[in-house]
Motif scaffolding. Structure first.
Motif, PDB file in Angstrom:
ATOM      1  N   SER A 173      78.191  78.711  31.584  1.00 14.15           N
ATOM      2  CA  SER A 173      77.218  78.564  30.496  1.00 14.15           C
ATOM      3  C   SER A 173      76.361  77.313  30.674  1.00 14.15           C
ATOM      4  O   SER A 173      75.162  77.324  30.378  1.00 14.15           O
ATOM      5  CB  SER A 173      77.912  78.553  29.135  1.00 14.15           C
ATOM      6  OG  SER A 173      78.625  77.359  28.935  1.00 14.15           O
ATOM      7  N   LYS A 174      76.976  76.240  31.183  1.00 17.54           N
ATOM      8  CA  LYS A 174      76.209  75.012  31.402  1.00 17.54           C
ATOM      9  C   LYS A 174      75.185  75.201  32.516  1.00 17.54           C
ATOM     10  O   LYS A 174      74.051  74.727  32.405  1.00 17.54           O
ATOM     11  CB  LYS A 174      77.130  73.837  31.732  1.00 17.54           C
ATOM     12  CG  LYS A 174      78.020  73.422  30.589  1.00 17.54           C
ATOM     13  CD  LYS A 174      77.213  72.943  29.409  1.00 17.54           C
ATOM     14  CE  LYS A 174      78.118  72.517  28.277  1.00 17.54           C
ATOM     15  NZ  LYS A 174      77.367  72.095  27.104  1.00 17.54           N
ATOM     16  N   THR A 175      75.577  75.869  33.590  1.00 19.75           N
ATOM     17  CA  THR A 175      74.609  76.095  34.669  1.00 19.75           C
ATOM     18  C   THR A 175      73.536  77.079  34.230  1.00 19.75           C
ATOM     19  O   THR A 175      72.373  76.944  34.630  1.00 19.75           O
ATOM     20  CB  THR A 175      75.293  76.564  35.965  1.00 19.75           C
ATOM     21  OG1 THR A 175      76.081  77.721  35.690  1.00 19.75           O
ATOM     22  CG2 THR A 175      76.170  75.469  36.550  1.00 19.75           C
ATOM     23  N   ASP A 176      73.887  78.049  33.387  1.00 20.49           N
ATOM     24  CA  ASP A 176      72.870  78.955  32.827  1.00 20.49           C
ATOM     25  C   ASP A 176      71.843  78.154  32.030  1.00 20.49           C
ATOM     26  O   ASP A 176      70.652  78.441  32.069  1.00 20.49           O
ATOM     27  CB  ASP A 176      73.507  80.009  31.924  1.00 20.49           C
ATOM     28  CG  ASP A 176      74.246  81.088  32.688  1.00 20.49           C
ATOM     29  OD1 ASP A 176      74.100  81.148  33.937  1.00 20.49           O
ATOM     30  OD2 ASP A 176      74.978  81.866  32.045  1.00 20.49           O
ATOM     31  N   GLU A 177      72.334  77.146  31.311  1.00 21.69           N
ATOM     32  CA  GLU A 177      71.442  76.299  30.515  1.00 21.69           C
ATOM     33  C   GLU A 177      70.411  75.627  31.415  1.00 21.69           C
ATOM     34  O   GLU A 177      69.220  75.570  31.093  1.00 21.69           O
ATOM     35  CB  GLU A 177      72.291  75.250  29.781  1.00 21.69           C
ATOM     36  CG  GLU A 177      71.554  74.439  28.753  1.00 21.69           C
ATOM     37  CD  GLU A 177      72.490  73.461  28.040  1.00 21.69           C
ATOM     38  OE1 GLU A 177      72.024  72.341  27.762  1.00 21.69           O
ATOM     39  OE2 GLU A 177      73.663  73.794  27.778  1.00 21.69           O
ATOM     40  N   ILE A 178      70.852  75.138  32.556  1.00 17.54           N
ATOM     41  CA  ILE A 178      69.928  74.505  33.495  1.00 17.54           C
ATOM     42  C   ILE A 178      68.978  75.544  34.079  1.00 17.54           C
ATOM     43  O   ILE A 178      67.767  75.331  34.149  1.00 17.54           O
ATOM     44  CB  ILE A 178      70.704  73.795  34.631  1.00 17.54           C
ATOM     45  CG1 ILE A 178      71.469  72.611  34.077  1.00 17.54           C
ATOM     46  CG2 ILE A 178      69.743  73.325  35.723  1.00 17.54           C
ATOM     47  CD1 ILE A 178      72.431  71.983  35.077  1.00 17.54           C
ATOM     48  N   GLN A 179      69.536  76.667  34.511  1.00 16.56           N
ATOM     49  CA  GLN A 179      68.713  77.701  35.143  1.00 16.56           C
ATOM     50  C   GLN A 179      67.676  78.252  34.196  1.00 16.56           C
ATOM     51  O   GLN A 179      66.549  78.539  34.606  1.00 16.56           O
ATOM     52  CB  GLN A 179      69.620  78.832  35.659  1.00 16.56           C
ATOM     53  CG  GLN A 179      70.468  78.399  36.831  1.00 16.56           C
ATOM     54  CD  GLN A 179      71.614  79.372  37.123  1.00 16.56           C
ATOM     55  OE1 GLN A 179      72.010  80.150  36.264  1.00 16.56           O
ATOM     56  NE2 GLN A 179      72.125  79.301  38.332  1.00 16.56           N
ATOM     57  N   ASN A 180      68.029  78.400  32.936  1.00 14.63           N
ATOM     58  CA  ASN A 180      67.072  78.939  31.957  1.00 14.63           C
ATOM     59  C   ASN A 180      65.939  77.969  31.687  1.00 14.63           C
ATOM     60  O   ASN A 180      64.838  78.371  31.308  1.00 14.63           O
ATOM     61  CB  ASN A 180      67.787  79.287  30.655  1.00 14.63           C
ATOM     62  CG  ASN A 180      68.667  80.509  30.806  1.00 14.63           C
ATOM     63  OD1 ASN A 180      68.446  81.340  31.695  1.00 14.63           O
ATOM     64  ND2 ASN A 180      69.671  80.629  29.971  1.00 14.63           N
ATOM     65  N   ARG A 181      66.192  76.675  31.894  1.00 12.34           N
ATOM     66  CA  ARG A 181      65.126  75.691  31.749  1.00 12.34           C
ATOM     67  C   ARG A 181      64.170  75.750  32.934  1.00 12.34           C
ATOM     68  O   ARG A 181      63.027  75.376  32.822  1.00 12.34           O
ATOM     69  CB  ARG A 181      65.715  74.287  31.684  1.00 12.34           C
ATOM     70  CG  ARG A 181      65.958  73.834  30.293  1.00 12.34           C
ATOM     71  CD  ARG A 181      66.294  72.360  30.325  1.00 12.34           C
ATOM     72  NE  ARG A 181      67.611  72.262  29.700  1.00 12.34           N
ATOM     73  CZ  ARG A 181      68.636  71.583  30.153  1.00 12.34           C
ATOM     74  NH1 ARG A 181      68.527  70.909  31.252  1.00 12.34           N
ATOM     75  NH2 ARG A 181      69.757  71.582  29.520  1.00 12.34           N
ATOM     76  N   GLY A 182      64.714  76.160  34.062  1.00 11.33           N
ATOM     77  CA  GLY A 182      63.880  76.273  35.265  1.00 11.33           C
ATOM     78  C   GLY A 182      63.389  74.949  35.794  1.00 11.33           C
ATOM     79  O   GLY A 182      62.400  74.893  36.500  1.00 11.33           O
ATOM     80  N   GLY A 183      64.097  73.843  35.491  1.00 18.61           N
ATOM     81  CA  GLY A 183      63.544  72.575  35.860  1.00 18.61           C
ATOM     82  C   GLY A 183      64.371  71.726  36.780  1.00 18.61           C
ATOM     83  O   GLY A 183      64.029  70.587  37.032  1.00 18.61           O
ATOM     84  N   TRP A 184      65.464  72.240  37.314  1.00 17.31           N
ATOM     85  CA  TRP A 184      66.251  71.367  38.170  1.00 17.31           C
ATOM     86  C   TRP A 184      66.128  71.820  39.518  1.00 17.31           C
ATOM     87  O   TRP A 184      65.844  71.833  40.481  1.00 17.31           O
ATOM     88  CB  TRP A 184      67.702  71.370  37.752  1.00 17.31           C
ATOM     89  CG  TRP A 184      68.425  70.129  38.187  1.00 17.31           C
ATOM     90  CD1 TRP A 184      67.922  69.046  38.816  1.00 17.31           C
ATOM     91  CD2 TRP A 184      69.806  69.842  38.014  1.00 17.31           C
ATOM     92  NE1 TRP A 184      68.902  68.117  39.038  1.00 17.31           N
ATOM     93  CE2 TRP A 184      70.067  68.578  38.553  1.00 17.31           C
ATOM     94  CE3 TRP A 184      70.845  70.544  37.437  1.00 17.31           C
ATOM     95  CZ2 TRP A 184      71.317  68.007  38.553  1.00 17.31           C
ATOM     96  CZ3 TRP A 184      72.081  69.960  37.425  1.00 17.31           C
ATOM     97  CH2 TRP A 184      72.307  68.705  37.979  1.00 17.31           C
TER      98      TRP A 184
END
Length: 106
Positions: A95-106
């Protein structure tokens, strides 16, 4: 705003917070794995005790067998609990990595 960071300092701080959370969860997974390893050591001790009992001239007492059965049950519960924790922690990382991926900014 730095476009390569997908939103500048705020996005970097959010990503750092998520990365710290994932790192903490990974440490928890290591602890749960250590618990599983300890359970394996407990099973080895039980195996040794059973082998010792099998080599005795008289059969084991019922109380000895009940004690071993209880230790097996407790050790199995420790493994089951640890595996459930690993699954929970893996879902947390996902869920934490999904949070990053959904932001598309890392």
């Amino acid at each position: 705003m730095n476009s390569y960071m997908g939103g500048g300092r705020t996005n970097w701080n959010n990503n750092q917070r998520v990365a710290d959370s994932v790192d903490h969860t990974a440490s928890q997974i290591t602890l749960a794995c250590d618990m599983i390893t300890n359970a394996g050591i407990n099973f080895e001790g039980i195996q040794q005790e059973l082998m010792m009992l099998a080599n005795q001239p008289s059969p084991p007492e019922p109380a000895q067998l009940i004690s071993i059965a209880n230790r097996i049950q407790t050790t199995k519960r420790q493994i089951d609990d640890s595996v459930q924790k690993v699954k929970e922690f893996a879902r947390n990382i996902d869920s934490k990595t999904d949070e990053i991926q959904n932001r598309g900014g890392w």
